[in-house]
Design a protein around this motif. Structure first.
Motif, short mmCIF file in Angstrom:
data_model
loop_
_atom_site.label_atom_id
_atom_site.label_comp_id
_atom_site.label_asym_id
_atom_site.label_seq_id
_atom_site.Cartn_x
_atom_site.Cartn_y
_atom_site.Cartn_z
N SER A 160 0.82 -1.22 0.00
CA SER A 160 0.00 0.00 0.00
C SER A 160 0.84 1.25 0.00
N ASP A 161 2.11 1.15 0.45
CA ASP A 161 2.95 2.34 0.58
C ASP A 161 4.40 1.91 0.70
N THR A 162 5.29 2.89 0.65
CA THR A 162 6.72 2.60 0.65
C THR A 162 7.18 1.93 1.94
N ARG A 163 6.65 2.42 3.08
CA ARG A 163 7.09 1.83 4.34
C ARG A 163 6.69 0.36 4.44
N SER A 164 5.49 0.05 4.03
CA SER A 164 5.06 -1.35 4.07
C SER A 164 5.91 -2.20 3.14
N GLU A 165 6.28 -1.64 1.99
CA GLU A 165 7.14 -2.37 1.06
C GLU A 165 8.49 -2.67 1.70
N LEU A 166 9.07 -1.67 2.38
CA LEU A 166 10.37 -1.86 3.02
C LEU A 166 10.30 -2.92 4.12
N VAL A 167 9.27 -2.82 4.96
CA VAL A 167 9.16 -3.76 6.07
C VAL A 167 8.85 -5.16 5.56
N GLU A 168 8.06 -5.24 4.49
CA GLU A 168 7.76 -6.55 3.91
C GLU A 168 9.04 -7.22 3.39
N GLY B 54 22.32 -1.21 6.80
CA GLY B 54 21.00 -0.63 7.02
C GLY B 54 20.28 -0.32 5.73
N ARG B 55 20.53 -1.15 4.71
CA ARG B 55 19.95 -0.90 3.38
C ARG B 55 19.09 -2.08 2.97
N ARG B 56 18.33 -1.88 1.90
CA ARG B 56 17.51 -2.95 1.36
C ARG B 56 18.38 -3.99 0.69
N LEU B 57 17.94 -5.23 0.78
CA LEU B 57 18.69 -6.33 0.21
C LEU B 57 18.91 -6.12 -1.30
N PRO C 18 14.31 -11.37 16.67
CA PRO C 18 15.05 -10.20 17.16
C PRO C 18 15.53 -9.25 16.06
N ALA C 19 16.07 -9.80 14.98
CA ALA C 19 16.58 -8.94 13.92
C ALA C 19 15.44 -8.23 13.19
N TYR C 20 14.41 -8.99 12.86
CA TYR C 20 13.26 -8.40 12.15
C TYR C 20 12.57 -7.35 13.02
N GLU D 96 12.52 0.23 13.61
CA GLU D 96 13.29 1.37 13.10
C GLU D 96 12.57 2.05 11.94
N HIS D 97 11.74 1.28 11.24
CA HIS D 97 10.96 1.84 10.14
C HIS D 97 9.58 2.30 10.60
#
Length: 221
Positions: free
Chosen positions: A42-50, A199-202, A85-87, A93-94
């Motif tokens: 639905s949005d950029t933040r959800s995309e990042l967390v997904e 701290g970046r996207r895969l 823990p990592a997730y 943080e997001h």
């Protein structure tokens, strides 16, 4: 999966965000052959967390898919969030503090997960839980329709194209296997670790490796 199907799934995510007490939604899919990845958000933040679940290899979303039942985490900072823990750390943080993951399944077949996020802790009320399952059923029907029209192989290919970062991840994984002299699992683990450390996207880190802007060194024995 055509661009029209993706647009439809994105509309579904946005509709779920409006109809439910959540701040974002995303759909990840898994089809025959193990192809998996983000399909819509639905949005950029959800995309990042997904994407974090694929970057880190853990999270309530992956558990919902593997267990075939909803995984509800009303407070990531609480006891339940400690399972990943990592997730949990990265998601918070997001700006995500609650996750509700609903598997899209029919019988023994599991096609993916509809995930919903909240910026603040809080349980999903019973009526919202029921409505979330309705959205999950609608998403499942859409995926089944796409599968029927295109077939499993084509659907897997289209998903890999939609999840564009996955293509780059696979490419970078292959390059790391050669450069580091390791197997595919170790190569992917190094790639995930590098993304986490930076701290970046895969997908962004994978792209740098493919473009030869980033070189990972062998681990010293």
């Amino acid at each position: 999966m055509s661009s029209g199907s993706i647009a439809w799934l994105q509309c579904l995510c946005r509709a779920a965000t409006r109809a439910l007490p959540v701040t974002g939604a995303a759909i990840s899919v898994m089809v025959a052959g193990g192809t998996q990845g983000l399909a819509a958000a639905s949005d950029t933040r959800s995309e990042l967390v997904e994407e974090l679940q694929f970057t880190l290899g853990e999270g309530p979303c992956l558990d919902a898919r593997s267990q075939g039942r909803p995984v509800l985490v009303p407070d990531l900072a609480g006891e339940s969030g400690a399972r990943w823990p990592a997730y949990t750390s990265a998601a918070m943080e997001h700006g995500v503090e609650a996750v509700f993951a609903f598997p899209m399944r029919i019988g023994a077949v599991r096609l993916g997960v509809l995930d919903m996020y909240r910026a603040r802790p809080g349980v999903l009320p019973p009526d919202a839980f029921d409505l979330a399952q309705v959205f999950t059923g609608v998403a499942l029907t859409g995926l089944l329709d796409a599968h029927e029209v295109m077939g499993a192989d084509r659907l897997a290919y289209e998903i890999s194209q939609v999840s564009r970062y996955r293509v780059e991840v696979y490419h970078a994984q292959g390059m790391l296997q050669v450069q580091l002299g390791v197997g595919p699992e170790s190569a992917l683990l190094r790639l995930r670790a590098e993304a986490y450390l930076q701290g970046r996207r895969l997908g962004d880190v994978a792209r740098d490796i493919v473009d030869r802007k980033l070189t990972l060194e062998r681990d010293e024995a």
